[in-house]
Design a protein around this motif. Structure first.
Motif, PDB file in Angstrom:
ATOM      1  N   ASP A 223       0.769  -1.130   0.034  1.00 59.45           N
ATOM      2  CA  ASP A 223       0.105  -0.035   0.128  1.00 59.45           C
ATOM      3  C   ASP A 223       0.697   1.304  -0.078  1.00 59.45           C
ATOM      4  N   GLY A 224       2.098   1.029  -0.166  1.00 64.70           N
ATOM      5  CA  GLY A 224       3.012   2.170  -0.164  1.00 64.70           C
ATOM      6  C   GLY A 224       3.500   2.928   1.222  1.00 64.70           C
ATOM      7  N   VAL A 225       2.949   2.344   2.115  1.00 64.22           N
ATOM      8  CA  VAL A 225       3.376   2.691   3.667  1.00 64.22           C
ATOM      9  C   VAL A 225       4.736   2.022   3.802  1.00 64.22           C
ATOM     10  N   GLU A 226       5.657   2.746   4.435  1.00 65.60           N
ATOM     11  CA  GLU A 226       6.961   2.343   5.198  1.00 65.60           C
ATOM     12  C   GLU A 226       6.444   1.424   6.307  1.00 65.60           C
ATOM     13  N   GLU A 227       7.229  -0.023   6.586  1.00 69.76           N
ATOM     14  CA  GLU A 227       6.890  -0.707   7.426  1.00 69.76           C
ATOM     15  C   GLU A 227       8.299  -1.220   8.128  1.00 69.76           C
ATOM     16  N   ARG A 228       8.111  -1.090   9.412  1.00 64.76           N
ATOM     17  CA  ARG A 228       9.152  -1.593  10.481  1.00 64.76           C
ATOM     18  C   ARG A 228       8.693  -2.720  11.057  1.00 64.76           C
ATOM     19  N   ARG A 229       9.793  -3.710  10.829  1.00 63.46           N
ATOM     20  CA  ARG A 229       9.367  -4.977  11.724  1.00 63.46           C
ATOM     21  C   ARG A 229      10.545  -5.267  12.766  1.00 63.46           C
ATOM     22  N   ILE A 230       9.953  -5.376  14.017  1.00 53.94           N
ATOM     23  CA  ILE A 230      11.087  -5.297  15.263  1.00 53.94           C
ATOM     24  C   ILE A 230      11.164  -6.774  15.277  1.00 53.94           C
ATOM     25  N   THR A 231      12.468  -7.198  15.019  1.00 49.11           N
ATOM     26  CA  THR A 231      12.736  -8.696  15.162  1.00 49.11           C
ATOM     27  C   THR A 231      13.641  -9.203  16.363  1.00 49.11           C
ATOM     28  N   LYS A 232      14.157  -8.250  17.054  1.00 54.80           N
ATOM     29  CA  LYS A 232      14.969  -8.514  18.482  1.00 54.80           C
ATOM     30  C   LYS A 232      15.216  -7.147  19.250  1.00 54.80           C
ATOM     31  N   ILE A 233      14.641  -7.475  20.565  1.00 53.25           N
ATOM     32  CA  ILE A 233      14.519  -6.285  21.390  1.00 53.25           C
ATOM     33  C   ILE A 233      15.696  -6.760  22.528  1.00 53.25           C
ATOM     34  N   ALA A 234      16.640  -5.880  22.466  1.00 55.29           N
ATOM     35  CA  ALA A 234      17.862  -6.201  23.224  1.00 55.29           C
ATOM     36  C   ALA A 234      17.581  -5.935  24.849  1.00 55.29           C
ATOM     37  N   LYS A 235      16.618  -4.846  24.976  1.00 56.80           N
ATOM     38  CA  LYS A 235      16.648  -4.464  26.518  1.00 56.80           C
ATOM     39  C   LYS A 235      15.210  -3.926  26.767  1.00 56.80           C
ATOM     40  N   LEU A 236      14.582  -4.417  27.721  1.00 58.53           N
ATOM     41  CA  LEU A 236      13.393  -3.852  28.189  1.00 58.53           C
ATOM     42  C   LEU A 236      13.317  -3.097  29.436  1.00 58.53           C
ATOM     43  N   TYR A 237      12.844  -1.781  29.416  1.00 58.03           N
ATOM     44  CA  TYR A 237      13.337  -0.672  30.650  1.00 58.03           C
ATOM     45  C   TYR A 237      12.037  -0.593  31.388  1.00 58.03           C
ATOM     46  N   ASP A 238      10.820  -0.452  30.695  1.00 57.23           N
ATOM     47  CA  ASP A 238       9.530  -0.217  31.568  1.00 57.23           C
ATOM     48  C   ASP A 238       8.351  -0.789  30.917  1.00 57.23           C
ATOM     49  N   THR A 239       7.121  -1.109  31.348  1.00 59.24           N
ATOM     50  CA  THR A 239       5.814  -1.245  30.808  1.00 59.24           C
ATOM     51  C   THR A 239       5.187   0.005  31.508  1.00 59.24           C
ATOM     52  N   SER A 240       4.191   0.584  30.912  1.00 56.77           N
ATOM     53  CA  SER A 240       3.651   1.676  31.361  1.00 56.77           C
ATOM     54  C   SER A 240       2.101   1.739  31.269  1.00 56.77           C
ATOM     55  N   LEU A 241       1.317   2.126  32.283  1.00 61.47           N
ATOM     56  CA  LEU A 241      -0.076   2.646  31.908  1.00 61.47           C
ATOM     57  C   LEU A 241       0.041   3.623  31.300  1.00 61.47           C
ATOM     58  N   VAL A 242      -0.851   4.011  30.359  1.00 63.62           N
ATOM     59  CA  VAL A 242      -0.773   5.129  29.338  1.00 63.62           C
ATOM     60  C   VAL A 242      -2.087   5.838  29.192  1.00 63.62           C
ATOM     61  N   VAL A 243      -2.336   7.095  28.945  1.00 63.24           N
ATOM     62  CA  VAL A 243      -3.463   7.453  28.703  1.00 63.24           C
ATOM     63  C   VAL A 243      -3.800   7.541  27.030  1.00 63.24           C
ATOM     64  N   PHE A 244      -2.641   8.061  26.351  1.00 66.50           N
ATOM     65  CA  PHE A 244      -2.754   8.189  24.937  1.00 66.50           C
ATOM     66  C   PHE A 244      -1.730   7.241  24.248  1.00 66.50           C
ATOM     67  N   PRO A 245      -2.137   6.069  24.021  1.00 72.38           N
ATOM     68  CA  PRO A 245      -1.200   4.928  23.123  1.00 72.38           C
ATOM     69  C   PRO A 245      -1.094   5.144  21.671  1.00 72.38           C
ATOM     70  N   ALA A 246      -0.041   4.750  21.174  1.00 71.81           N
ATOM     71  CA  ALA A 246       0.141   4.757  19.715  1.00 71.81           C
ATOM     72  C   ALA A 246      -0.930   3.687  19.039  1.00 71.81           C
ATOM     73  N   TYR A 247      -1.239   2.400  19.677  1.00 69.61           N
ATOM     74  CA  TYR A 247      -1.805   1.419  19.294  1.00 69.61           C
ATOM     75  C   TYR A 247      -3.329   1.607  19.841  1.00 69.61           C
ATOM     76  N   PRO A 248      -4.368   2.046  18.818  1.00 70.69           N
ATOM     77  CA  PRO A 248      -5.539   2.560  19.511  1.00 70.69           C
ATOM     78  C   PRO A 248      -6.438   1.395  19.756  1.00 70.69           C
ATOM     79  N   THR A 249      -6.046   0.152  19.246  1.00 74.38           N
ATOM     80  CA  THR A 249      -6.997  -0.972  19.669  1.00 74.38           C
ATOM     81  C   THR A 249      -6.909  -1.776  21.012  1.00 74.38           C
ATOM     82  N   THR A 250      -6.365  -1.056  21.908  1.00 73.26           N
ATOM     83  CA  THR A 250      -5.832  -1.631  23.261  1.00 73.26           C
ATOM     84  C   THR A 250      -7.125  -1.459  24.159  1.00 73.26           C
ATOM     85  N   ALA A 251      -7.064  -2.270  25.198  1.00 72.57           N
ATOM     86  CA  ALA A 251      -8.282  -2.080  26.101  1.00 72.57           C
ATOM     87  C   ALA A 251      -7.849  -2.520  27.422  1.00 72.57           C
TER      88      ALA A 251
END
Length: 176
Positions: free
Chosen positions: A129-157
């Motif tokens: 569809d012409g959109v640039e797509e980034r696939r994350i295949t390896k995360i080196a380090k996790l620092y936090d998880t966070s409860l958020v008000v405005f996420p980038a992923y709108p389908t969360t609940a």
């Protein structure tokens, strides 16, 4: 390693309307989301060998709103076919109590995580569809998880659930 990053996705539940325990999915794998000008997908294997040795749960990625952590055992992380999961006992502080009220009232209903992608842990392509797509295949380090008000992923609940409904669900699973 590249820069510190964050992305968003969750299904969060209060296990008991009066307790301080929350459970959720901080990052969902294999589900695309628009992040800035590109689409991002977290590979189902991206968390293999990720350093999760000292991860905290914050509110809105604010380190002044520390709610729980793996260091003292108040947070537990695991990865399954859906993504990165967390179960946490929110620390009994004024901020923790306030955040739990906001979760129960459904004003906070999303999650996020802060991480660093491994040096060779991403792939870029232009989708059909012409959109640039980034696939994350390896995360080196996790620092936090966070409860958020405005996420980038709108389908969360997020869901607040009573102890009775959780017990009924557990009993039904055990009877299968």
């Amino acid at each position: 390693m590249s820069k510190l990053e964050r992305t968003f996705d969750v299904e969060l539940r209060s296990l008991d309307g009066e307790s301080n325990v929350v459970e959720g999915i901080a990052a969902v794998t294999e589900q695309p989301a628009m992040v800035d000008w590109y689409r991002e997908v977290i590979d189902r294997n991206a968390f293999n060998d990720t350093d999760m040795s000292d991860v905290v749960l914050n509110f809105n990625h604010n380190d002044d709103y520390l709610l729980a952590g793996t260091r003292n055992g108040s947070a537990e992380l695991w990865v399954d076919d859906n993504g990165l999961n967390i179960r946490a006992s929110i620390i009994d502080t004024t901020q923790g109590k306030d955040v739990m009220k906001l979760v129960r009232s459904r004003l906070i209903s999303k999650m996020s995580f802060r991480f660093v992608v491994d040096r060779d842990g991403q792939e870029w392509r232009t989708a059909e569809d012409g959109v640039e797509e980034r696939r994350i295949t390896k995360i080196a380090k996790l620092y936090d998880t966070s409860l958020v008000v405005f996420p980038a992923y709108p389908t969360t609940a997020v869901y607040a659930r009573s102890a009775d409904s959780l017990a009924e669900e557990h009993k039904a699973l055990m009877e299968r």
